[in-house]
Design a protein around this motif. Structure first.
Motif, mmCIF file in Angstrom:
data_model
loop_
_atom_site.group_PDB
_atom_site.id
_atom_site.type_symbol
_atom_site.label_atom_id
_atom_site.label_comp_id
_atom_site.label_asym_id
_atom_site.label_seq_id
_atom_site.Cartn_x
_atom_site.Cartn_y
_atom_site.Cartn_z
ATOM 1 N N PHE A 95 0.791 -1.233 0.000
ATOM 2 C CA PHE A 95 0.000 0.000 0.000
ATOM 3 C C PHE A 95 0.826 1.287 0.000
ATOM 4 C CE2 PHE A 95 -2.701 -3.260 1.944
ATOM 5 C CZ PHE A 95 -3.808 -3.178 1.122
ATOM 6 N N GLY A 96 2.127 1.199 0.208
ATOM 7 C CA GLY A 96 2.991 2.380 0.225
ATOM 8 C C GLY A 96 3.153 2.953 1.624
ATOM 9 N N THR A 97 4.320 3.523 1.887
ATOM 10 C CA THR A 97 4.618 4.048 3.224
ATOM 11 C C THR A 97 3.675 5.174 3.635
ATOM 12 O OG1 THR A 97 6.284 5.517 2.277
ATOM 13 C CG2 THR A 97 7.066 3.445 3.202
ATOM 14 N N GLU A 98 3.212 5.960 2.672
ATOM 15 C CA GLU A 98 2.334 7.083 2.995
ATOM 16 C C GLU A 98 0.931 6.631 3.393
ATOM 17 O OE1 GLU A 98 1.905 6.130 -1.323
ATOM 18 O OE2 GLU A 98 3.620 6.390 -0.002
ATOM 19 N N ASN A 99 0.594 5.361 3.132
ATOM 20 C CA ASN A 99 -0.748 4.850 3.423
ATOM 21 C C ASN A 99 -0.809 3.891 4.604
ATOM 22 O OD1 ASN A 99 -2.041 6.212 1.239
ATOM 23 N ND2 ASN A 99 -1.084 4.738 -0.139
ATOM 24 N N VAL A 100 0.324 3.594 5.218
ATOM 25 C CA VAL A 100 0.361 2.652 6.332
ATOM 26 C C VAL A 100 0.949 3.342 7.560
ATOM 27 C CG1 VAL A 100 1.242 0.441 7.184
ATOM 28 C CG2 VAL A 100 0.661 0.697 4.756
ATOM 29 N N THR A 101 0.181 3.356 8.637
ATOM 30 C CA THR A 101 0.645 3.915 9.908
ATOM 31 C C THR A 101 0.669 2.799 10.936
ATOM 32 O OG1 THR A 101 -0.437 5.995 9.327
ATOM 33 C CG2 THR A 101 0.265 5.725 11.617
ATOM 34 N N SER A 102 1.775 2.666 11.641
ATOM 35 C CA SER A 102 1.926 1.606 12.650
ATOM 36 C C SER A 102 1.537 2.101 14.029
ATOM 37 C CB SER A 102 3.380 1.130 12.688
ATOM 38 O OG SER A 102 3.749 0.614 11.436
ATOM 39 N N ASP A 103 1.125 1.141 14.864
ATOM 40 C CA ASP A 103 0.799 1.410 16.275
ATOM 41 C C ASP A 103 -0.123 2.623 16.434
ATOM 42 O OD1 ASP A 103 2.323 -0.766 17.201
ATOM 43 O OD2 ASP A 103 4.147 0.427 17.026
ATOM 44 N N VAL A 104 -1.328 2.476 15.945
ATOM 45 C CA VAL A 104 -2.311 3.558 15.942
ATOM 46 C C VAL A 104 -3.322 3.351 17.065
ATOM 47 C CG1 VAL A 104 -4.159 4.627 14.589
ATOM 48 C CG2 VAL A 104 -2.074 3.833 13.459
ATOM 49 N N ALA A 105 -3.636 4.412 17.785
ATOM 50 C CA ALA A 105 -4.715 4.377 18.778
ATOM 51 C C ALA A 105 -6.021 4.655 18.046
ATOM 52 C CB ALA A 105 -4.476 5.403 19.873
ATOM 53 N N LEU A 106 -6.976 3.760 18.206
ATOM 54 C CA LEU A 106 -8.255 3.877 17.522
ATOM 55 C C LEU A 106 -9.364 3.534 18.511
ATOM 56 C CD1 LEU A 106 -9.623 4.321 14.733
ATOM 57 C CD2 LEU A 106 -9.338 1.873 14.337
ATOM 58 N N SER A 107 -10.284 4.454 18.696
ATOM 59 C CA SER A 107 -11.382 4.214 19.628
ATOM 60 C C SER A 107 -12.456 3.382 18.954
ATOM 61 C CB SER A 107 -11.983 5.529 20.117
ATOM 62 O OG SER A 107 -11.053 6.202 20.929
ATOM 63 N N GLY A 108 -12.976 2.414 19.698
ATOM 64 C CA GLY A 108 -14.056 1.583 19.197
ATOM 65 C C GLY A 108 -15.407 2.185 19.545
ATOM 66 N N ALA A 109 -16.466 1.452 19.269
ATOM 67 C CA ALA A 109 -17.825 1.911 19.558
ATOM 68 C C ALA A 109 -18.034 2.141 21.045
ATOM 69 C CB ALA A 109 -18.847 0.909 19.024
ATOM 70 N N SER A 110 -17.294 1.428 21.880
ATOM 71 C CA SER A 110 -17.400 1.592 23.333
ATOM 72 C C SER A 110 -16.716 2.870 23.809
ATOM 73 C CB SER A 110 -16.747 0.405 24.042
ATOM 74 O OG SER A 110 -15.334 0.456 23.868
ATOM 75 N N THR A 111 -15.981 3.528 22.940
ATOM 76 C CA THR A 111 -15.126 4.695 23.180
ATOM 77 C C THR A 111 -13.791 4.325 23.816
ATOM 78 O OG1 THR A 111 -15.973 5.399 25.347
ATOM 79 C CG2 THR A 111 -17.125 6.256 23.374
ATOM 80 N N HIS A 112 -13.545 3.036 24.039
ATOM 81 C CA HIS A 112 -12.233 2.604 24.532
ATOM 82 C C HIS A 112 -11.210 2.783 23.415
ATOM 83 C CE1 HIS A 112 -9.368 0.323 26.937
ATOM 84 N NE2 HIS A 112 -8.989 -0.244 25.799
#
Length: 107
Positions: free
Chosen positions: A5-22
């Motif tokens: 996908f290319g370096t500009e399209n892949v981010t490692s170790d990302v914090a992402l909130s779920g539906a629970s807001t966690h």
């Protein structure tokens, strides 16, 4: 993934909130024209299976959720029931997959 996908399209170790807001940490967030993809690497241990399942299930319940993918470390080491559980919340791919197989995740 970077090769697919290319370096500009892949981010490692990302914090992402779920539906629970966690806020969950995912191993990679892939941006593509077709879809965003949240990827979590999983091993065959019960703790890895359960934590990956909970994380990806919470993320996939978001409105406009990214696609959820469980990247299996050595698929051959997983039992059939573990594959069944993970399949309920994510698309599965082996970490040793080809570039073409990784690109199909966005299709």
């Amino acid at each position: 993934m970077v090769e697919a996908f290319g370096t500009e399209n892949v981010t490692s170790d990302v914090a992402l909130s779920g539906a629970s807001t966690h806020a969950w940490t995912i191993d990679a967030l892939v941006k593509s024209e077709q879809a965003d993809i949240a990827v979590s690497v999983v091993g065959p241990t019960p703790a890895s299976i359960s934590s990956t399942y909970v994380k990806l299930d919470d993320i996939r319940r978001l409105e406009d959720a990214p696609r959820t993918v469980a990247a299996l470390a050595r698929r051959e080491t997983f039992k059939a029931d573990q594959i069944t559980i993970l399949n309920r919340t994510a698309r599965l791919i082996d970490l040793s997959a080809t570039i073409a197989e990784f690109r199909r995740l966005a299709a």
